[in-house]
Scaffold this motif. Structure first.
Motif, PDB file in Angstrom:
ATOM      1  N   ALA A   1      31.784  82.605  38.802  1.00  0.00           N
ATOM      2  CA  ALA A   1      31.982  81.160  38.690  1.00  0.00           C
ATOM      3  C   ALA A   1      31.148  80.417  39.726  1.00  0.00           C
ATOM      4  N   GLN A   2      31.152  80.933  40.935  1.00  0.00           N
ATOM      5  CA  GLN A   2      30.404  80.305  42.024  1.00  0.00           C
ATOM      6  C   GLN A   2      28.913  80.211  41.683  1.00  0.00           C
ATOM      7  N   SER A   3      28.397  81.248  41.029  1.00  0.00           N
ATOM      8  CA  SER A   3      26.971  81.282  40.696  1.00  0.00           C
ATOM      9  C   SER A   3      26.610  80.353  39.550  1.00  0.00           C
ATOM     10  N   LYS A   4      27.582  79.990  38.733  1.00  0.00           N
ATOM     11  CA  LYS A   4      27.318  79.189  37.536  1.00  0.00           C
ATOM     12  C   LYS A   4      27.467  77.685  37.761  1.00  0.00           C
ATOM     13  N   LEU A   5      28.183  77.290  38.811  1.00  0.00           N
ATOM     14  CA  LEU A   5      28.489  75.875  38.991  1.00  0.00           C
ATOM     15  C   LEU A   5      27.321  75.116  39.624  1.00  0.00           C
ATOM     16  N   SER A   6      27.013  73.966  39.079  1.00  0.00           N
ATOM     17  CA  SER A   6      25.960  73.111  39.613  1.00  0.00           C
ATOM     18  C   SER A   6      26.461  72.354  40.841  1.00  0.00           C
ATOM     19  N   LYS A   7      25.531  71.807  41.604  1.00  0.00           N
ATOM     20  CA  LYS A   7      25.912  70.973  42.750  1.00  0.00           C
ATOM     21  C   LYS A   7      26.703  69.761  42.282  1.00  0.00           C
ATOM     22  N   ASN A   8      26.354  69.250  41.118  1.00  0.00           N
ATOM     23  CA  ASN A   8      27.067  68.105  40.558  1.00  0.00           C
ATOM     24  C   ASN A   8      28.533  68.450  40.303  1.00  0.00           C
ATOM     25  N   SER A   9      28.775  69.638  39.755  1.00  0.00           N
ATOM     26  CA  SER A   9      30.151  70.055  39.467  1.00  0.00           C
ATOM     27  C   SER A   9      30.940  70.292  40.757  1.00  0.00           C
ATOM     28  N   ILE A  10      30.308  70.916  41.741  1.00  0.00           N
ATOM     29  CA  ILE A  10      30.977  71.134  43.032  1.00  0.00           C
ATOM     30  C   ILE A  10      31.337  69.791  43.667  1.00  0.00           C
ATOM     31  N   ALA A  11      30.429  68.850  43.598  1.00  0.00           N
ATOM     32  CA  ALA A  11      30.693  67.517  44.156  1.00  0.00           C
ATOM     33  C   ALA A  11      31.847  66.836  43.431  1.00  0.00           C
ATOM     34  N   TYR A  12      31.911  67.024  42.121  1.00  0.00           N
ATOM     35  CA  TYR A  12      33.012  66.441  41.340  1.00  0.00           C
ATOM     36  C   TYR A  12      34.348  67.071  41.740  1.00  0.00           C
ATOM     37  N   LEU A  13      34.385  68.399  41.858  1.00  0.00           N
ATOM     38  CA  LEU A  13      35.621  69.072  42.259  1.00  0.00           C
ATOM     39  C   LEU A  13      36.088  68.590  43.632  1.00  0.00           C
ATOM     40  N   ALA A  14      35.148  68.274  44.499  1.00  0.00           N
ATOM     41  CA  ALA A  14      35.483  67.830  45.852  1.00  0.00           C
ATOM     42  C   ALA A  14      36.152  66.460  45.870  1.00  0.00           C
ATOM     43  N   THR A  15      36.091  65.734  44.751  1.00  0.00           N
ATOM     44  CA  THR A  15      36.752  64.418  44.695  1.00  0.00           C
ATOM     45  C   THR A  15      38.237  64.531  44.391  1.00  0.00           C
ATOM     46  N   PHE A  16      38.707  65.718  44.004  1.00  0.00           N
ATOM     47  CA  PHE A  16      40.119  65.879  43.653  1.00  0.00           C
ATOM     48  C   PHE A  16      40.994  65.716  44.903  1.00  0.00           C
ATOM     49  N   PRO A  17      42.137  65.066  44.771  1.00  0.00           N
ATOM     50  CA  PRO A  17      43.086  64.999  45.884  1.00  0.00           C
ATOM     51  C   PRO A  17      43.936  66.265  45.956  1.00  0.00           C
ATOM     52  N   ASP A  18      44.617  66.443  47.076  1.00  0.00           N
ATOM     53  CA  ASP A  18      45.559  67.566  47.190  1.00  0.00           C
ATOM     54  C   ASP A  18      46.758  67.368  46.271  1.00  0.00           C
ATOM     55  N   HIS A  19      47.210  66.129  46.170  1.00  0.00           N
ATOM     56  CA  HIS A  19      48.397  65.823  45.362  1.00  0.00           C
ATOM     57  C   HIS A  19      48.194  64.497  44.646  1.00  0.00           C
ATOM     58  N   ILE A  20      48.892  64.318  43.554  1.00  0.00           N
ATOM     59  CA  ILE A  20      48.952  63.042  42.850  1.00  0.00           C
ATOM     60  C   ILE A  20      50.406  62.582  42.832  1.00  0.00           C
ATOM     61  N   TYR A  21      50.590  61.292  43.048  1.00  0.00           N
ATOM     62  CA  TYR A  21      51.928  60.701  43.043  1.00  0.00           C
ATOM     63  C   TYR A  21      51.938  59.553  42.032  1.00  0.00           C
ATOM     64  N   PHE A  22      53.018  59.466  41.239  1.00  0.00           N
ATOM     65  CA  PHE A  22      53.159  58.328  40.334  1.00  0.00           C
ATOM     66  C   PHE A  22      54.628  58.082  40.028  1.00  0.00           C
ATOM     67  N   ASN A  23      54.895  56.886  39.512  1.00  0.00           N
ATOM     68  CA  ASN A  23      56.230  56.527  39.047  1.00  0.00           C
ATOM     69  C   ASN A  23      56.246  56.579  37.533  1.00  0.00           C
ATOM     70  N   TYR A  24      57.350  57.094  37.000  1.00  0.00           N
ATOM     71  CA  TYR A  24      57.468  57.178  35.549  1.00  0.00           C
ATOM     72  C   TYR A  24      58.941  57.090  35.167  1.00  0.00           C
ATOM     73  N   ALA A  25      59.284  56.107  34.349  1.00  0.00           N
ATOM     74  CA  ALA A  25      60.674  55.923  33.890  1.00  0.00           C
ATOM     75  C   ALA A  25      61.641  55.930  35.076  1.00  0.00           C
ATOM     76  N   ASN A  26      61.272  55.180  36.102  1.00  0.00           N
ATOM     77  CA  ASN A  26      62.098  55.042  37.308  1.00  0.00           C
ATOM     78  C   ASN A  26      62.282  56.355  38.070  1.00  0.00           C
ATOM     79  N   LYS A  27      61.369  57.285  37.859  1.00  0.00           N
ATOM     80  CA  LYS A  27      61.374  58.544  38.603  1.00  0.00           C
ATOM     81  C   LYS A  27      60.115  58.619  39.468  1.00  0.00           C
ATOM     82  N   LYS A  28      60.276  59.163  40.657  1.00  0.00           N
ATOM     83  CA  LYS A  28      59.134  59.408  41.534  1.00  0.00           C
ATOM     84  C   LYS A  28      58.640  60.829  41.277  1.00  0.00           C
ATOM     85  N   VAL A  29      57.369  60.947  40.880  1.00  0.00           N
ATOM     86  CA  VAL A  29      56.787  62.228  40.460  1.00  0.00           C
ATOM     87  C   VAL A  29      55.636  62.599  41.390  1.00  0.00           C
ATOM     88  N   THR A  30      55.646  63.835  41.884  1.00  0.00           N
ATOM     89  CA  THR A  30      54.535  64.335  42.692  1.00  0.00           C
ATOM     90  C   THR A  30      53.973  65.593  42.046  1.00  0.00           C
TER      91      THR A  30
END
Length: 275
Positions: free
Chosen positions: A109-138
């Protein structure tokens, strides 16, 4: 390093939850089609991480997720890839079969990924938080404290409660373990939608995802199986570079081994999943 948490606000309408794409382009294409058929907006499609993994098309898979504009958090694989590490960080036991297999698929996998893809993956956060139907979701990968922690249905609730308490959440959406499940206690929910890149050790080539819906002001969740062109995925994995055992699992729905599984989940191998 400080954790990054992306607060995406209050969501409405259906929310599509999935994880572990594992470089399985055919499964991601099928899931994207489901989202479009059900009019689920890309911003309501959330991955629990490990977009890259065992299958043959890491670059194409990352680029399709980017084009789709679905959201994802960092799995252990993304962290290792973006930091240029030499292993997947899956927390497999050293010398185990999974550890040995990772020495094949991760460098591939490491050998196949472009610099563009690695840069995109680096934009991901550790966690996502949102509210849904009055529930707090992580959304976490393993748990809040350890991206590589294996949390299963049989894992003691007190362990799950530590992540719930630390994030002040009503609902935790998690990945990493490869098995779909839900566990409710004390009016809280731990929900693992499963992964779409590999079967759930249940004897079927189908893979798993989940959908949240707000019905009469309450949050409801449903688990779903996904059909996709697994025969093509299997064929592409037979390239002499990836573990043949994982290619076989794509077809049989049975894991090569149950090293990571607790006794309860190990004993359910091949018996199907009823959720």
């Amino acid at each position: 390093m400080d954790k990054t948490i992306n607060n995406i606000g209050t969501l409405s309408g259906k929310v599509l939850l999935f994880g572990g794409v594992y470089s399985n382009l055919q499964a991601l294409e099928a899931l994207k089609a489901i989202a479009e058929q059900q009019n689920i907006a890309p911003e309501n499609c959330i991955c629990t991480g490990d977009v890259v993994g065992y299958c043959a098309q890491p670059e194409e898979t990352v680029q399709l997720l980017k084009i789709w504009n679905a959201k994802s958090i960092l799995g252990n694989v993304e962290i290792q890839l973006t930091e240029g590490e030499a292993d997947c960080g899956c927390d497999f036991i050293e010398g185990s079969r999974c550890d040995g297999f990772s020495k094949l698929w991760y460098p591939y996998a490491q050998s196949k990924l472009s610099k563009n893809s690695i840069a995109y993956l680096a934009t991901f956060p550790d966690h996502i938080y949102f509210n849904y139907a009055n529930k707090k979701v992580t959304v976490v990968h393993g748990d809040y404290f350890n991206v590589s922690e294996f949390i299963f249905k049989s894992t003691d609730w007190n362990i799950k409660a530590k992540t719930i308490d630390a994030t002040k959440s009503d609902v935790i959406v998690a990945g990493h373990c490869g098995l779909p499940f839900n566990h409710e206690q004390d009016n809280k929910l731990w929900l693992n939608p499963g992964v779409i890149g590999m079967p759930a050790n249940d004897g079927s080539p189908q893979v798993w995802y989940a959908i949240l819906e707000e019905i009469n002001g309450e949050m409801k969740f449903t688990h779903h199986t996904l059909d996709y062109n697994y025969k093509l995925t299997n064929s592409l994995m037979k390239n002499g570079l990836l573990p043949e055992e994982y290619a076989r699992t794509i077809v049989t729905g049975i894991w090569d081994n149950t090293e990571i599984l607790p006794a309860i989940e190990s004993g359910l191998q091949g018996f199907g999943i009823n959720l």
